[in-house]
Design a protein around this motif. Structure first.
Motif, mmCIF file in Angstrom:
data_model
loop_
_atom_site.group_PDB
_atom_site.id
_atom_site.type_symbol
_atom_site.label_atom_id
_atom_site.label_comp_id
_atom_site.label_asym_id
_atom_site.label_seq_id
_atom_site.Cartn_x
_atom_site.Cartn_y
_atom_site.Cartn_z
ATOM 1 N N ALA A 134 -8.531 -56.329 17.754
ATOM 2 C CA ALA A 134 -7.752 -55.277 18.410
ATOM 3 C C ALA A 134 -6.963 -55.886 19.568
ATOM 4 C CB ALA A 134 -8.693 -54.193 18.925
ATOM 5 N N GLY A 135 -5.781 -55.352 19.831
ATOM 6 C CA GLY A 135 -4.933 -55.900 20.890
ATOM 7 C C GLY A 135 -4.889 -54.986 22.103
ATOM 8 N N PHE A 136 -5.139 -55.539 23.281
ATOM 9 C CA PHE A 136 -5.050 -54.799 24.542
ATOM 10 C C PHE A 136 -4.181 -55.583 25.515
ATOM 11 C CE2 PHE A 136 -8.547 -52.645 22.668
ATOM 12 C CZ PHE A 136 -8.652 -51.421 23.300
ATOM 13 N N ASP A 137 -3.500 -54.851 26.397
ATOM 14 C CA ASP A 137 -2.569 -55.463 27.343
ATOM 15 C C ASP A 137 -3.180 -56.625 28.112
ATOM 16 O OD1 ASP A 137 -0.296 -55.566 29.370
ATOM 17 O OD2 ASP A 137 -1.936 -54.901 30.642
ATOM 18 N N GLN A 138 -4.361 -56.407 28.688
ATOM 19 C CA GLN A 138 -4.922 -57.451 29.546
ATOM 20 C C GLN A 138 -5.341 -58.678 28.752
ATOM 21 O OE1 GLN A 138 -6.865 -56.087 32.915
ATOM 22 N NE2 GLN A 138 -8.008 -57.932 33.346
ATOM 23 N N ILE A 178 -12.736 -48.775 32.028
ATOM 24 C CA ILE A 178 -13.847 -49.464 32.704
ATOM 25 C C ILE A 178 -15.021 -49.615 31.734
ATOM 26 C CG2 ILE A 178 -15.488 -49.282 34.630
ATOM 27 C CD1 ILE A 178 -13.238 -47.403 35.893
ATOM 28 N N PRO A 179 -15.593 -50.832 31.579
ATOM 29 C CA PRO A 179 -15.189 -52.075 32.246
ATOM 30 C C PRO A 179 -14.096 -52.817 31.474
ATOM 31 C CG PRO A 179 -17.192 -52.431 30.992
ATOM 32 C CD PRO A 179 -16.825 -50.990 30.805
ATOM 33 N N THR A 180 -12.978 -53.026 32.109
ATOM 34 C CA THR A 180 -11.907 -53.876 31.595
ATOM 35 C C THR A 180 -11.461 -54.763 32.738
ATOM 36 O OG1 THR A 180 -11.112 -52.313 29.932
ATOM 37 C CG2 THR A 180 -9.544 -53.948 30.716
ATOM 38 N N GLY A 181 -11.515 -56.067 32.536
ATOM 39 C CA GLY A 181 -11.130 -56.970 33.609
ATOM 40 C C GLY A 181 -11.471 -58.408 33.313
ATOM 41 N N ALA A 193 -12.275 -56.049 27.422
ATOM 42 C CA ALA A 193 -11.849 -54.648 27.481
ATOM 43 C C ALA A 193 -12.886 -53.820 26.737
ATOM 44 C CB ALA A 193 -10.463 -54.475 26.862
ATOM 45 N N ALA A 194 -13.902 -53.340 27.453
ATOM 46 C CA ALA A 194 -15.031 -52.640 26.827
ATOM 47 C C ALA A 194 -15.090 -51.184 27.249
ATOM 48 C CB ALA A 194 -16.342 -53.344 27.167
ATOM 49 N N SER A 195 -13.940 -50.524 27.374
ATOM 50 C CA SER A 195 -13.923 -49.135 27.821
ATOM 51 C C SER A 195 -14.128 -48.198 26.644
ATOM 52 C CB SER A 195 -12.590 -48.836 28.500
ATOM 53 O OG SER A 195 -11.531 -49.018 27.583
ATOM 54 N N TYR A 200 -18.127 -49.707 24.578
ATOM 55 C CA TYR A 200 -19.092 -50.097 25.609
ATOM 56 C C TYR A 200 -20.482 -50.288 24.999
ATOM 57 C CZ TYR A 200 -21.836 -50.063 29.915
ATOM 58 O OH TYR A 200 -22.699 -50.406 30.928
ATOM 59 N N LYS A 201 -20.856 -49.440 24.052
ATOM 60 C CA LYS A 201 -22.155 -49.566 23.378
ATOM 61 C C LYS A 201 -22.228 -50.898 22.627
ATOM 62 C CE LYS A 201 -25.192 -47.037 20.161
ATOM 63 N NZ LYS A 201 -25.285 -47.979 19.050
ATOM 64 N N ARG A 202 -21.158 -51.231 21.891
ATOM 65 C CA ARG A 202 -21.134 -52.509 21.171
ATOM 66 C C ARG A 202 -21.245 -53.687 22.141
ATOM 67 N NH1 ARG A 202 -15.585 -51.276 18.417
ATOM 68 N NH2 ARG A 202 -16.072 -49.321 17.376
ATOM 69 N N PHE A 203 -20.563 -53.550 23.280
ATOM 70 C CA PHE A 203 -20.582 -54.598 24.300
ATOM 71 C C PHE A 203 -22.001 -54.840 24.804
ATOM 72 C CE2 PHE A 203 -20.217 -55.396 28.985
ATOM 73 C CZ PHE A 203 -19.771 -56.715 28.908
#
Length: 340
Positions: A134-138, A178-181, A193-195, A200-203
């Protein structure tokens, strides 16, 4: 209300978050009949890109119509194919493998409507080693080399801020997800990027940290937003045993968007960038063999070609003027009088 120049076209919108919805919005704004296909509420939580009544979502999906349809059910897929019969364009930005699993890839759509056009948008391209990510900006900022040239010297990589809903300065933290960073590993930094509840559960499962799901400070989106700094601290504690490359691989395999933070030269050495041939060779008469940035858009029947290097000033003056009907004498006169 006027019909708009694209009113004769029907577009089926299977997109979510930002890249895909922005694409379809252009069609909608110019009058196309854009039908947004969303999962029914009963089919579970689907991340469509923030709160429906928030400014971001409202801006991205204006001028569209919406239907709910579960494409995972045979009857839902049959209804969708009925819509495809009379549509002109289908746009999707799932991970590259999803359309094949759903049976809505181009070959399947073409059997129903030979004239259909399928537009696919993904973070890393439709094929190659990262195609299913998956693609995310950060993540893109880090992998594109941008974060390594942003910030103060010696303070590590820094993301470029984004102007969404007038956010305050948030450093390397995404203002709303959040949490993304940026998180520190055993040998450097990576973006995660686990928002959203599912990701978040998978993370937490990947880190083998179930306590981060049950802790009342972190067990909901609202709680994680309130206790972001504490959550980041807890995450960093657990990452010190992982090497960056190992963790990026583990997280993406689990469906958690993550990526390295590259310097610019490292970015071009990445296997996905090489696979997509984003650095194209071309010969320049003065510079010799050089590489230039390739094309981000690929088409199924037409391949991008790097035909020529950038021309020298006025290099083709004579040939262009001859094509326009001027002879050698006229061109020589133009040149003598400073016309060309």
């Amino acid at each position: 209300m006027t019909a708009g120049p694209l009113a004769r076209f029907t577009v089926l919108d299977l997109t979510r978050v930002r890249a895909g919805p922005t694409c379809v919005r252009y069609f909608a704004d110019w009058g196309a009949n854009c039908i947004k296909v969303e999962m029914p509420p009963s089919a579970g939580d689907m991340d469509m890109g923030g709160p429906r009544h928030g400014p971001d979502f409202q801006n991205l999906h204006r001028n569209k119509r919406s239907i709910t349809l579960n494409l995972k059910e045979p009857e839902g897929k049959a209804v969708f194919m009925k819509l495809v019969e009379k549509a002109d364009v289908v746009v999707e930005n799932y991970r590259a493998d999803v359309k094949f699993r759903l049976g809505i890839d181009y070959e399947s759509l073409k059997k129903v409507n030979p004239k259909i056009i399928l537009g696919s948008i993904s973070g890393f391209g439709q094929d190659g080693p990262y195609a299913e990510r998956a693609g995310f900006d950060q993540i893109a900022q880090g992998m594109g080399g941008m974060m390594m040239v942003t910030g103060n010297p010696g303070e590590g990589p820094m993301r470029a801020g984004i102007a969404v809903d007038v956010p305050g300065q948030a450093g390397n933290n995404h203002p709303t997800s959040i949490p993304t960073g940026v998180f520190k590993t055993k040998d450097g930094y990576i973006n995660i990027a686990a928002s959203g509840g599912h990701i978040y559960k998978r993370f937490c499962e990947t880190l083998k940290a179930p306590e981060l799901m049950t802790d009342e400070r972190f067990n909901s989106d609202k709680a994680r937003a309130k206790n972001r700094d504490a959550l980041n601290e807890e995450i960093n504690k657990r990452l010190v045993t992982f090497a960056s490359a190992e963790l990026v691989e583990k997280l993406n395999k689990a469906g958690v968007p993550a990526g390295p933070i590259y310097k610019m030269d490292e970015m071009f050495a990445d296997p996905q960038v090489k696979h997509l041939k984003m650095a194209h060779p071309v010969h320049h008469p003065k510079l010799g063999d050089i590489e230039l940035i390739g094309q981000a858009i690929n088409m199924s029947r037409t391949q991008f070609e790097m035909k020529t290097a950038t021309p020298e000033q006025g290099e083709h003056t004579d040939s262009v003027l001859k094509e326009a009907g001027y002879d050698d004498k006229a061109i020589a006169d133009f040149r003598k009088r400073g016309i060309v």
